[in-house]
Write an enzyme that holds these catalytic residues in place. Structure first.
Site, PDB file in Angstrom:
ATOM      1  N   ALA A   1       0.862  -1.177   0.000  1.00 32.04           N
ATOM      2  CA  ALA A   1       0.000   0.000   0.000  1.00 32.04           C
ATOM      3  C   ALA A   1       0.901   1.230   0.000  1.00 32.04           C
ATOM      4  CB  ALA A   1      -0.894  -0.010   1.238  1.00 32.04           C
ATOM      5  N   GLU A   2       1.046   1.845  -1.159  1.00 34.83           N
ATOM      6  CA  GLU A   2       2.022   2.933  -1.283  1.00 34.83           C
ATOM      7  C   GLU A   2       1.624   4.151  -0.469  1.00 34.83           C
ATOM      8  OE1 GLU A   2       1.108   0.986  -3.770  1.00 34.83           O
ATOM      9  OE2 GLU A   2       3.019   0.042  -4.277  1.00 34.83           O
TER      10      GLU A   2
ATOM     11  N   GLN B   1       8.488   0.610  -5.087  1.00 34.28           N
ATOM     12  CA  GLN B   1       9.114  -0.508  -5.808  1.00 34.28           C
ATOM     13  C   GLN B   1       9.440  -0.174  -7.270  1.00 34.28           C
ATOM     14  OE1 GLN B   1       6.955  -4.430  -5.845  1.00 34.28           O
ATOM     15  NE2 GLN B   1       8.672  -4.864  -4.506  1.00 34.28           N
TER      16      GLN B   1
ATOM     17  N   ASP C   1       8.650   3.071 -10.403  1.00 37.13           N
ATOM     18  CA  ASP C   1       8.155   4.415 -10.724  1.00 37.13           C
ATOM     19  C   ASP C   1       6.641   4.508 -10.866  1.00 37.13           C
ATOM     20  OD1 ASP C   1       8.098   3.076 -13.383  1.00 37.13           O
ATOM     21  OD2 ASP C   1      10.250   3.491 -13.322  1.00 37.13           O
TER      22      ASP C   1
ATOM     23  N   PHE D   1       4.371   2.900  -9.599  1.00 37.15           N
ATOM     24  CA  PHE D   1       3.600   2.585  -8.396  1.00 37.15           C
ATOM     25  C   PHE D   1       3.548   3.768  -7.429  1.00 37.15           C
ATOM     26  CE2 PHE D   1       5.256  -2.107  -8.652  1.00 37.15           C
ATOM     27  CZ  PHE D   1       4.748  -2.217  -9.929  1.00 37.15           C
TER      28      PHE D   1
ATOM     29  N   TYR E   1       2.056   6.556  -7.931  1.00 36.20           N
ATOM     30  CA  TYR E   1       0.833   7.361  -8.020  1.00 36.20           C
ATOM     31  C   TYR E   1      -0.161   7.115  -6.882  1.00 36.20           C
ATOM     32  CZ  TYR E   1       3.066   8.019 -12.516  1.00 36.20           C
ATOM     33  OH  TYR E   1       3.999   8.291 -13.483  1.00 36.20           O
TER      34      TYR E   1
ATOM     35  N   HIS F   1       6.389   0.064 -15.234  1.00 33.30           N
ATOM     36  CA  HIS F   1       7.690  -0.266 -14.657  1.00 33.30           C
ATOM     37  C   HIS F   1       8.837   0.527 -15.279  1.00 33.30           C
ATOM     38  CE1 HIS F   1       5.330  -3.712 -13.325  1.00 33.30           C
ATOM     39  NE2 HIS F   1       6.314  -4.081 -12.542  1.00 33.30           N
TER      40      HIS F   1
END
Lengths: 370, 339
Positions: free
Chosen positions: B59-60, B82, B84, B86, B88, B129
């Site tokens: 959960a970013e 993890q 780029d 991800f 957002y 990615h």
């Protein structure tokens, strides 16, 4: 829904909560009850004063807490000074419990600052506007408490609408994963601006916490004693290393969302009437009258205190100094930033073109190019 | 002086920062026993424990938001995103909380957060990615944004980022992770070239070529190739994307009179646009030619068989150098073209 005080003011037996209210039955019980009553009356008065100040053009906006006094005082008074609060923008009653300087509480709403107090002086973060974002901060802080081996707790305050936000759900995942000493204190006041709680959830908000493996209590949020007991239970669990808890305080926002809002457009007048009958202050008053705690002397003392606090709030707002024009650049960064220094330098030169009288505020309208 | 890969250099820098300050802790997905998908945190959980190197839920927003709370408590978290694409889900926490908390509290709350982001393309990954999201963050006041291009900087600047009292986005060019270089581990981050400084890597007379991160290596190759064609290129590694060290770029452009900017990110609203505008404002009378941008296209990052077309390479950058020089180039015969 757990309840200790019926709307009639009658004290009901509540086996789950009663063990946490033993001080009310002791020698100082009357004083504790009188204190809760005073706090609730005072914050209602602050709220009314701020609403009046907004109507008089002294504040840009105000989010009233009318109706939520028991939820805020019951929980706020359960906390210890080394606990840390992360709240939304409506928890002025909690801020009052934390000992906020009242003349500072309205700075944000006057537009004189983005924050009204030093978070570390009262162990309460400044109000969060983004819905639910603060719940993650509370959980992170709670993780820090845990790493430090301390026995404090972090408390996140949020509303029913916030429970739909991703952050609140992620916060519950993190809190449960790390068993952080965090308390999720949801004031379900039934309305997220114009959206009813039924739009947020088809089960009780407290039950949602169960899905994350977080113990939960659903209490009458207009019953200050039930809220006090529930918060004490959650705090005790946090301090004992028992991890997070979720409290749903079922209450009602009797006023608008903010002073910019018109609740008559979206909610039934009968609904308000029903909830007015459950008013948290009237309920405690009935109880205190019945038990002989509330007499004319106490009533007068509390009214005087509320007047005094309201006067401080009003004077603080009206005498608040205007910020300086170049304050706009302050504190963007903790360390020097040449881009911003250059912009500040250019704006200073721009302002210097004008008569100095107009240079501090509103130079473009009051100045006059040489 | 040791020779190590870029990835190892970041690992060594993290290790040193954690040894120096017990309040530094790492957070991210898979960074514990696995050592991260790129193994940047390899061995750190074993040596520092699970409370200093935290495997987080997936959960970013949760990673960044809880890091904010830890910063309130006096910690200096280093969060790994993890990939780029991800970042957002964490955007709100980064731009509305991390970036603004110091301002919001009139300096009372510091957020000494480092957010590590493996970024950029060229490794044949599926979508999400290979992105270059740096402009979203350079546009946000309150954040510092840096990108490293070599193992020495990777080692030094991760420590500087962690020591910085402002939140820092630390963009790591993932296609360079396995490049080797010399790293002087005795360097003191406090006295090394500062986090906000650009660096002139090769001196040149004719064209200033500005870039950062993954394209620095390519730009150095461009300088050699252009030299063979009689054009002297000065390569500047920006290192800091916010703030940009304009005095270094200005000094170079006043000397060369020509500016080429290259980055993998799309052109529209990109850092190249900002640098072109700023340098034009500052050095207009020194410019012999309009600043030239050689960038990724304004497209979603393409599937990997096409990424070599999207990413600026040696030849496309050389073509940009030719444009800046007024030499024959791909746009020479464009109707209405001024060159």
């Amino acid at each position: 829904m757990l309840q200790v005080l019926a709307p009639s003011g009658e004290r009901l037996p509540e086996p789950q909560l009663d063990p946490w209210l033993q001080d009310l039955d002791g020698a100082d019980g009357a004083a504790v009850l009188a204190g809760l009553y005073e706090d609730m009356v005072v914050i209602r008065r602050i709220d009314a004063e701020a609403t009046a100040l907004q109507r008089q053009g002294e504040l840009a906006l105000w989010p009233p807490l009318l109706g939520q006094e028991a939820a805020q005082i019951g929980s706020g008074r359960a906390l210890r000074q080394d606990d840390f609060v992360f709240s939304s923008y409506r928890e002025n009653g909690v801020a009052y419990c934390r000992g906020v300087d009242l003349s500072q509480i309205l700075r944000v709403w006057r537009g004189n600052a983005s924050s009204g107090w030093d978070p570390f002086a009262i162990n309460m973060a400044t109000p969060q506007i983004i819905i639910g974002a603060q719940t993650l901060h509370a959980v992170g802080y709670a993780m820090g408490i845990q790493f430090d081996g301390a026995d404090a707790a972090a408390v996140a305050y949020f509303g029913d609408g916030a429970t739909s936000e991703g952050d609140v759900n992620e916060a519950m995942v993190f809190a449960a994963s790390y068993q952080a000493p965090a308390i999720f204190f949801c004031q379900n006041n039934h309305w997220a601006i114009s959206e009813p709680v039924s739009l947020q959830s088809h089960i009780t908000l407290a039950e949602r916490a169960g899905g994350f493996g977080i113990p939960h209590l659903r209490v009458d949020g207009n019953d200050v004693l039930a809220v006090l007991a529930a918060t004490r239970i959650a705090l005790d669990r946090a301090r004992q290393g028992g991890g997070p808890s979720f409290i749903e305080a079922v209450t009602y926002r009797m006023g608008p969302h903010t002073t910019a809002d018109d609740p008559t457009r979206y909610r039934d007048a009968n609904e308000l009437e029903d909830w007015a009958a459950k008013d948290p202050i009237a309920r405690l008053e009935r109880h205190l009258e019945a038990t002989g705690v509330l007499d004319d002397a106490l009533r007068q003392r509390v009214a005087d205190k509320a007047d005094e606090v309201a006067a401080v709030v009003r004077a603080g707002v009206i005498s608040m100094p205007e910020p300086e024009a170049l304050d706009v650049f302050k504190h963007v960064y903790a360390e020097p930033n040449p881009w911003l220094d250059r912009q500040e330098d250019h704006y200073r030169r721009y302002l210097d073109q004008f008569d100095h009288s107009g240079a501090t505020a509103g130079a473009t309208t009051e100045g006059g190019r040489r | 002086m040791a020779t190590m890969t870029f990835a190892r250099a970041i690992n060594a820098g993290l290790r040193r920062a954690m040894e120096a300050d017990p309040k530094v802790l790492l957070m991210g997905e898979d960074i514990g026993s696995l050592g991260g998908v790129f193994r940047i945190t390899d061995g750190l959980q074993k040596d520092f424990g699970a409370h200093r190197v935290l495997d987080t839920p997936l959960a970013e927003s949760g990673i960044i938001g809880t890091a904010v709370g830890l910063a309130y408590r006096g910690y200096r978290p280093v969060c790994e995103i993890q990939f780029d694409g991800f970042i957002y889900p964490a955007f709100d926490q980064i731009v509305s909380q991390v970036a603004k908390l110091h301002y919001r509290t009139q300096g009372l709350v510091k957020v000494p957060l480092t957010i590590r982001v493996p970024f950029g393309g060229g490794i044949g990954s599926p979508e999400h990615h290979s992105e270059s999201p740096e402009a979203y963050f350079t546009h946000t006041s309150g954040l510092r944004v840096i990108s490293v291009s070599n193992p020495q900087d990777a080692y030094t600047m991760i420590q500087q980022a962690i020591a910085c009292d402002d939140p820092v986005l630390y963009f790591e060019p993932k296609r360079r992770y396995h490049d080797r270089g010399d790293v002087d581990e005795s360097v003191d981050p406090a006295t090394a070239l500062s986090l906000g400084s650009a660096q002139v890597l090769t001196e040149g007379r004719d064209v200033t070529l500005v870039t950062y991160g993954p394209l620095v290596k390519t730009a150095l190759d461009v300088a050699v190739a252009a030299g063979d064609e009689g054009v002297s290129v000065e390569v500047i590694d920006l290192r800091s994307l916010s703030p940009v060290d304009y005095p270094v770029v200005e000094a170079s452009v006043r000397k060369t009179g020509r500016l080429v900017i290259t980055h993998e990110a799309g052109q529209n609203g990109g850092l190249g646009a900002e640098i072109a505008a700023s340098i034009t404002e500052r050095c207009f009378h020194y410019l012999e030619h309009a600043p030239v941008r050689v960038t990724g296209f304004d497209i979603p990052y393409p599937y990997s068989k096409l990424e070599s077309h999207h990413l600026p390479d040696l030849d496309r950058i050389l073509d940009g150098v030719d444009r800046a020089m007024g030499r024959a180039n791909s746009l020479s015969n464009l109707p209405g073209a001024d060159d």
